[in-house]
Design a protein around this motif. Sequence first.
Motif, short mmCIF file in Angstrom:
data_model
loop_
_atom_site.label_atom_id
_atom_site.label_comp_id
_atom_site.label_asym_id
_atom_site.label_seq_id
_atom_site.Cartn_x
_atom_site.Cartn_y
_atom_site.Cartn_z
N ALA A 111 0.91 -1.29 0.00
CA ALA A 111 0.13 0.00 0.21
C ALA A 111 0.86 1.29 0.05
N LEU A 112 1.94 1.22 0.71
CA LEU A 112 2.65 2.41 0.73
C LEU A 112 3.65 2.69 -0.56
N LYS A 113 3.98 1.59 -1.17
CA LYS A 113 4.52 1.63 -2.37
C LYS A 113 3.57 2.10 -3.45
N SER A 114 2.38 1.76 -3.52
CA SER A 114 1.39 1.98 -4.51
C SER A 114 0.95 3.53 -4.22
N ARG A 115 1.06 3.99 -2.91
CA ARG A 115 0.60 5.44 -2.69
C ARG A 115 1.84 6.19 -3.33
N TRP A 116 3.26 5.89 -3.19
CA TRP A 116 4.06 6.42 -3.79
C TRP A 116 4.30 6.52 -5.40
N GLU A 117 3.80 5.40 -5.80
CA GLU A 117 3.63 5.19 -7.46
C GLU A 117 2.94 6.21 -7.86
N ASP A 118 1.54 6.45 -6.93
CA ASP A 118 0.62 7.47 -7.49
C ASP A 118 1.11 8.81 -7.55
N GLN A 119 1.77 9.03 -6.42
CA GLN A 119 2.40 10.24 -6.08
C GLN A 119 3.72 10.77 -7.40
N LEU A 120 4.19 9.84 -7.64
CA LEU A 120 5.53 10.06 -8.54
C LEU A 120 5.05 10.07 -9.90
N THR A 121 3.90 9.18 -10.14
CA THR A 121 3.30 9.46 -11.50
C THR A 121 2.50 10.76 -11.69
N SER A 122 1.98 11.15 -10.67
CA SER A 122 1.42 12.66 -10.78
C SER A 122 2.13 13.58 -11.21
N ILE A 123 3.51 13.55 -10.52
CA ILE A 123 4.54 14.57 -10.59
C ILE A 123 5.18 14.52 -12.08
N PHE A 124 5.28 13.38 -12.55
CA PHE A 124 5.88 13.02 -13.94
C PHE A 124 4.87 13.62 -14.82
N LEU A 125 3.30 13.29 -14.82
CA LEU A 125 2.44 13.72 -15.73
C LEU A 125 2.24 15.26 -15.39
N HIS A 126 2.37 15.80 -14.52
CA HIS A 126 2.41 17.33 -14.46
C HIS A 126 3.40 18.17 -15.07
N GLU A 127 4.74 17.16 -15.38
CA GLU A 127 5.74 17.75 -16.37
C GLU A 127 5.53 17.34 -17.53
N PHE A 128 5.13 16.12 -18.01
CA PHE A 128 4.90 15.72 -19.15
C PHE A 128 3.20 15.12 -19.41
N PRO A 129 2.43 16.10 -19.29
CA PRO A 129 0.85 15.69 -19.36
C PRO A 129 0.45 15.02 -20.92
N GLN A 130 1.28 15.22 -21.78
CA GLN A 130 0.91 14.53 -23.25
C GLN A 130 1.08 12.90 -23.18
N LEU A 131 1.94 12.67 -22.15
CA LEU A 131 2.30 11.01 -22.11
C LEU A 131 1.18 10.43 -21.49
N LYS A 132 0.19 10.92 -20.78
CA LYS A 132 -0.77 10.02 -19.90
C LYS A 132 -1.45 9.07 -20.81
N PRO A 133 -2.05 9.29 -21.78
CA PRO A 133 -2.87 8.15 -22.51
C PRO A 133 -1.65 6.98 -23.47
N LEU A 134 -0.60 7.55 -23.03
CA LEU A 134 0.46 6.54 -23.86
C LEU A 134 1.19 5.38 -22.89
N ILE A 135 0.87 5.76 -21.64
CA ILE A 135 1.51 4.89 -20.62
C ILE A 135 0.96 3.45 -20.94
N THR A 136 1.87 2.47 -20.82
CA THR A 136 1.64 1.05 -20.81
C THR A 136 1.85 0.20 -19.70
N ASN A 137 2.76 0.65 -18.89
CA ASN A 137 3.08 -0.08 -17.37
C ASN A 137 4.02 0.99 -16.60
N SER A 138 4.11 0.41 -15.42
CA SER A 138 4.99 1.17 -14.46
C SER A 138 5.51 0.14 -13.38
N THR A 139 6.52 0.42 -12.69
CA THR A 139 7.04 -0.35 -11.86
C THR A 139 7.74 0.35 -10.72
N ALA A 140 7.38 0.42 -9.41
CA ALA A 140 7.93 1.21 -8.40
C ALA A 140 8.82 0.25 -7.68
#
Length: 415
Positions: free
Chosen positions: A378-407
Motif C-alpha cells: 500500500a505504501l509503495k502504491s501510494r508513492w507510485e501514484d504520487q510519482l506518476t502525478s508529478i511526472f504527468l504534471h511535467e509531461f501531460p501529453q504522455l498520460k494516454p500512452l503509458i502501458t506499464n509502471s514499476t515502483a
Amino acid sequence: RIEWEAMEDNFDVAVSLNDNDNNDTNGKRDEFRIHKDWKVLIPALKERFPTETAAIDQYFNHVMRACRYYKLQLLSKLLPQWLYNFTHSVFCLLLPDYTLLVTHTLSQVLDTLTPNTTLRGILAYQYGDYGETPSRGSFLINALLWDHFRGGGYYPIGGPAVIAEAIIPVIEGVGGRVLVRANVTRIVLEDSGGRLRVRGVEVKGKIITANIVVSSVGAPLTCHLLRGENAKAPYPPQLQREPLLQLLNSNTQNNDNDNSSVQVNEQLRSHTSLMSLFIGFEGDAEQLNLPKHNRWVFPTWDHTANFQRYDAQSKDSSTDAPVPFPAVFISFSSVKDPTFSKRYPNQQVALVIAPCSYDEVESFKDQRVKHRGEQYDALKSRWEDQLTSIFLHEFPQLKPLITNSTATSKARGKD
C-alpha cells in the motif's frame, strides 16, 4: 569499449513548482537550465541575478579551489593518522579558506555568499546526487559535482548494462569473479601479532578471502560489518581507539529491541532513502518532443526546508494526505541511448526517483523482496501514484500512452 552519447547542452533543468518566498517567482513555476559550458552558465546566472554577480563569481571560485584542495586531502589520507593530522593542521594554517571549503557544509558556504533563496537553491540543486540536503551535505562534494559535469552529461550507448559487460571480462581475465545477490554480512578480521588485518568478507556463510577489501556502502555500514551480525557486539580492542569509530559511535540512538540495526551518531547517519518508478509508454521520442536532459523538480528552492517539511509530515499519522516529495528526478533513458529505438521500436521508458525518509521503510528491511506484505504494498502504491502525478504534471501529453509502471524502494540497509 564503452561509447558515450552526449546529452543536451543544457543537460539539467532545475524546477521549483511553487516558490512563494521569493518576489521574483511570485509562487509560480520557476526553472533554470544548467548549461555544460561555464562560459554560458555563469553569465546566465548573472543575467538572472544581476545584484548577485559577486556572489556567483565567488561561488565558482570556491568550487575550483575546493577541487584543488581535494587532491591535497586525498593524498594526505594515504598518510599515517598522526601525519595526516599534522598535514591537515598545516593546510588549515597556510590556506585560509581550506577549512571552509573542505570541512563545511554547503549551507555554511552559501551563508558566506548570499541570502537569496532562489540562487542558493539553484547552486545546490545537485544535492540529490549524493543524498544529503545542503544543511548536512559537504560543500566539497557539491563542488566536485559541478566540476565533474563541466563539459556536460553523457549516457552509455546500449544502456548501463554495457558498463558491467565491459568490466566483467577484465576482472575475470585476471582471476577475479563478480557475484550478484551476494550480501556481505561480515568483514573478516584476523589478529596478526597484535594487529588486526583484513582477511576477506563473509557472504551467505562462506568466507571469501582477500588481502584488501574496498567498501562503497559508506563509513557507518562498513564499520557495522566489522562486528558481523550482532550490532551490539563490541569492536575488537585494537579498533576501539580508531578516531572514525569513536566519532561514528558518539551520540548514538540505540534500539534495545533491534540487534540488526546500525547504531551510529545521528548527526552522521544518512536520513534518506530512495524510491524509483520506471514508466513504460509508446510513441516516437522525436514526435513526442521528449527531452534529452535530466529534470530536477522541487516544491520550492529551499531544499533543506523541503526535506524537513516532508520528514515531519510523513510522520504525522493524523492525516493520509499525500506529502510533497522534497525532490524528484526525471529522466528518459530511452531518449539518451541512440540504440534504444532500434532494439525496442516505438517504445519509451522514463525513470522517476525521489528521496524519502528511511524510517518509512526500515520496518520492512528484513523481509524478502516482493514478500513484504500488504502494508508495504500500500505504501509503495501510494508513492507510485504520487510519482506518476508529478511526472504527468511535467509531461501531460504522455498520460494516454503509458502501458506499464514499476515502483521500487531501498528497504534494506542504510549508511
